[in-house]
Design an enzyme around this catalytic site. Structure first.
Site, PDB file in Angstrom:
ATOM      1  N   CYS A 194       0.833  -1.208   0.000  1.00  0.00           N
ATOM      2  CA  CYS A 194       0.000   0.000   0.000  1.00  0.00           C
ATOM      3  C   CYS A 194       0.870   1.262   0.000  1.00  0.00           C
ATOM      4  O   CYS A 194       0.702   2.145  -0.860  1.00  0.00           O
ATOM      5  CB  CYS A 194      -0.959  -0.025   1.175  1.00  0.00           C
TER       6      CYS A 194
HETATM    7  N1  LIG Z   1      -4.477  -4.539   4.839  1.00  0.00           N
HETATM    8  C1  LIG Z   1      -3.907  -3.834   3.867  1.00  0.00           C
HETATM    9  O1  LIG Z   1      -4.136  -2.608   3.722  1.00  0.00           O
HETATM   10  C2  LIG Z   1      -2.952  -4.490   2.908  1.00  0.00           C
HETATM   11  C3  LIG Z   1      -2.536  -3.765   1.809  1.00  0.00           C
HETATM   12  C4  LIG Z   1      -1.667  -4.355   0.899  1.00  0.00           C
HETATM   13  C5  LIG Z   1      -1.233  -5.653   1.116  1.00  0.00           C
HETATM   14  N2  LIG Z   1      -1.627  -6.327   2.209  1.00  0.00           N
HETATM   15  C6  LIG Z   1      -1.115  -7.700   2.371  1.00  0.00           C
HETATM   16  O2  LIG Z   1      -2.158  -8.608   2.052  1.00  0.00           O
HETATM   17  C7  LIG Z   1      -2.022  -9.787   2.841  1.00  0.00           C
HETATM   18  C8  LIG Z   1      -3.326 -10.004   3.596  1.00  0.00           C
HETATM   19  O3  LIG Z   1      -3.530  -8.852   4.430  1.00  0.00           O
HETATM   20  P1  LIG Z   1      -4.834  -8.664   5.299  1.00  0.00           P
HETATM   21  O4  LIG Z   1      -4.858  -7.248   5.712  1.00  0.00           O
HETATM   22  O5  LIG Z   1      -6.005  -9.238   4.583  1.00  0.00           O
HETATM   23  O6  LIG Z   1      -4.458  -9.587   6.547  1.00  0.00           O
HETATM   24  P2  LIG Z   1      -5.422 -10.263   7.614  1.00  0.00           P
HETATM   25  O7  LIG Z   1      -6.659  -9.451   7.747  1.00  0.00           O
HETATM   26  O8  LIG Z   1      -4.611 -10.499   8.812  1.00  0.00           O
HETATM   27  O9  LIG Z   1      -5.813 -11.657   6.939  1.00  0.00           O
HETATM   28  C9  LIG Z   1      -4.885 -12.610   6.547  1.00  0.00           C
HETATM   29  C10 LIG Z   1      -5.552 -13.984   6.496  1.00  0.00           C
HETATM   30  O10 LIG Z   1      -4.548 -14.952   6.178  1.00  0.00           O
HETATM   31  C11 LIG Z   1      -4.847 -16.166   6.838  1.00  0.00           C
HETATM   32  N3  LIG Z   1      -3.655 -16.557   7.611  1.00  0.00           N
HETATM   33  C12 LIG Z   1      -3.081 -15.900   8.618  1.00  0.00           C
HETATM   34  N4  LIG Z   1      -1.974 -16.543   9.030  1.00  0.00           N
HETATM   35  C13 LIG Z   1      -1.850 -17.627   8.266  1.00  0.00           C
HETATM   36  C14 LIG Z   1      -0.917 -18.682   8.207  1.00  0.00           C
HETATM   37  N5  LIG Z   1       0.140 -18.736   9.007  1.00  0.00           N
HETATM   38  N6  LIG Z   1      -1.099 -19.648   7.284  1.00  0.00           N
HETATM   39  C15 LIG Z   1      -2.150 -19.601   6.443  1.00  0.00           C
HETATM   40  N7  LIG Z   1      -3.077 -18.619   6.466  1.00  0.00           N
HETATM   41  C16 LIG Z   1      -2.926 -17.650   7.366  1.00  0.00           C
HETATM   42  C17 LIG Z   1      -6.027 -15.932   7.728  1.00  0.00           C
HETATM   43  O11 LIG Z   1      -7.144 -16.399   7.019  1.00  0.00           O
HETATM   44  P3  LIG Z   1      -7.830 -17.804   7.354  1.00  0.00           P
HETATM   45  O12 LIG Z   1      -7.814 -17.922   8.851  1.00  0.00           O
HETATM   46  O13 LIG Z   1      -9.167 -17.624   6.754  1.00  0.00           O
HETATM   47  O14 LIG Z   1      -7.036 -18.881   6.706  1.00  0.00           O
HETATM   48  C18 LIG Z   1      -6.108 -14.426   7.837  1.00  0.00           C
HETATM   49  O15 LIG Z   1      -7.428 -13.979   8.010  1.00  0.00           O
HETATM   50  C19 LIG Z   1      -0.825  -9.569   3.789  1.00  0.00           C
HETATM   51  O16 LIG Z   1       0.297 -10.192   3.251  1.00  0.00           O
HETATM   52  C20 LIG Z   1      -0.678  -8.051   3.784  1.00  0.00           C
HETATM   53  O17 LIG Z   1       0.635  -7.638   4.041  1.00  0.00           O
HETATM   54  C21 LIG Z   1      -2.512  -5.803   3.105  1.00  0.00           C
END
Ligand SMILES: NC(=O)c1ccc[n+]([C@@H]2O[C@H](COP(=O)([O-])OP(=O)(O)OC[C@H]3O[C@@H](n4cnc5c(N)ncnc54)[C@H](OP(=O)(O)O)[C@@H]3O)[C@@H](O)[C@H]2O)c1
Length: 340
Positions: A153
């Site tokens: 981001c």
């Molecule tokens: N939030 C932002 O603004 C943003 C922007 C750009 C990029 N990102 C990137 O996008 C990715 C997802 O971000 P997010 O904000 O959606 O994160 P999040 O809300 O924490 O969700 C990540 C999901 O990944 C799964 N997970 C977590 N730990 C895991 C593990 N060890 N093994 C397998 N699955 C696991 C879980 O889903 P389940 O429990 O359903 O499996 C969790 O809900 C990250 O890499 C982040 O850096 C985020």
């Protein structure tokens, strides 16, 4: 791809970027979500996210690359880094196109990854062939990609703001400062003490000065775009909003350059960019881009510096919207399909 509808799987279905992707994809005229993968117990996704009741009723299933490949054409991997590169190879091997929203494939270089993420990269073959998914600068490569590394981001905002004026030789390449503030959803949905409401509410503060991994991503990508090694000073901040990023970028104006030339350069560089709006009236605000895939950008000349401001929604242009923009390009659809 079945007919003209892109069948989409979402991996890590319970997270914020997964929810944001679902919100956009249920309205996308040429995409259909066909698989939701999660480690959590099976249930209709509307039980996980009550706002989805009546909009999508798909069950949430365990990760199974073969089953996902039978159901879908593309996977949006919405997992944390490390977990992403554990799952991406199987998805690619099963024949899917993949858009990875994590940082695992963004740096294109195993040694750099290890330096910043303190972990050896376990999928170097795909790391080297992943395309950085910033359509404003890698449009053609994205169209041909099987694996897209969706940008971070802060890097989305920072790179869009820095690259044009340096490339057009209006600003110095060796004096770049990016101050950027993000809403709290940037940290994801997984709870932590640092992101607990009383810790964050009414608190506006810098963090990770000199140690934020997005600094490395910004430098690496700017170096590729500009064809020269780039170093930047990147200072992230957290601001108590749900969503949004505002980057204020300080670039040293080169002799003979002017504000008018800088505005013209932004307009020229982004003439064909569907989601970049060069603002000449009100300066960019997170309000103007909230819940949209737009990046708003403006430039002023002040004190010998170009002050470039960029606003995006971290969940949309900074994550899921840009992922869908990349998906559109990978499947030959107009970039804006489902995103306006
Ligand atoms: N939030 C932002 O603004 C943003 C922007 C750009 C990029 N990102 C990137 O996008 C990715 C997802 O971000 P997010 O904000 O959606 O994160 P999040 O809300 O924490 O969700 C990540 C999901 O990944 C799964 N997970 C977590 N730990 C895991 C593990 N060890 N093994 C397998 N699955 C696991 C879980 O889903 P389940 O429990 O359903 O499996 C969790 O809900 C990250 O890499 C982040 O850096 C985020």
């Amino acid at each position: 791809m079945s007919g003209s509808v892109v069948r989409v799987a979402i991996i890590g279905a319970s997270g914020y970027t997964a929810l944001e992707s679902i919100r956009w994809l249920v309205r996308h005229p040429q995409a259909r979500i066909t698989y939701l993968a999660s480690r959590q117990e099976q249930q209709p996704v509307s039980e996980m996210f009550p706002e989805l009741l009546g909009r999508i009723d798909l069950p949430v299933r365990p990760f199974d690359a073969g089953a996902i490949a039978r159901a879908a054409d593309v996977a949006l991997v919405c997992l944390p880094h490390l977990a992403a590169m554990e799952h991406v190879p199987a998805l690619l091997a099963a024949g899917l196109k993949v858009i990875d929203l994590s940082a695992d494939y963004r740096l294109g270089d195993g040694a750099l990854y290890e330096k910043w993420y303190k972990h050896a990269h376990t999928d170097k073959v795909n790391l080297e062939r992943a395309v950085y998914g910033l359509p404003e600068f890698f449009f053609d490569q994205i169209q041909a990609a099987q694996l897209v590394a969706n940008p971070g981001c802060y890097p989305t905002a920072g790179i869009l703001g820095v690259a044009p004026l340096v490339r057009e030789k209006l600003a110095a390449a060796d004096d770049v400062i990016i101050n950027a503030a993000s809403g709290i959803s940037g940290a994801g949905r997984t709870p932590s003490q640092a992101h607990h409401f009383p810790e964050r509410n009414e608190a506006f503060e810098p963090y990770a000065i000199g140690s934020h991994r997005h600094g490395a991503e910004i430098e690496k990508t700017l170096s590729r775009i500009l064809g020269q090694p780039m170093q930047v000073i990147f200072v992230p901040h957290l601001v108590p909003m749900d969503r949004g990023i505002l980057a204020t970028i300080y670039l040293k104006a080169l002799p003979g350059s002017s504000e008018q030339a800088a505005v013209a350069a932004l307009e020229r560089v982004y003439a064909n960019a569907a989601f970049v709006r060069v603002r000449k009236g009100p300066l960019p605000s997170t309000k103007f881009v909230a819940n949209t895939n737009f990046a708003d950008i403006a430039v002023k000349l002040y004190g010998g510096r170009f002050i470039v401001t960029v606003a995006i929604d971290n969940m949309v242009k900074g994550a899921s919207g840009q992922a869908i923009e990349n998906m559109n390009l990978m499947f030959g659809l107009p970039e804006t399909t489902g995103l306006l």
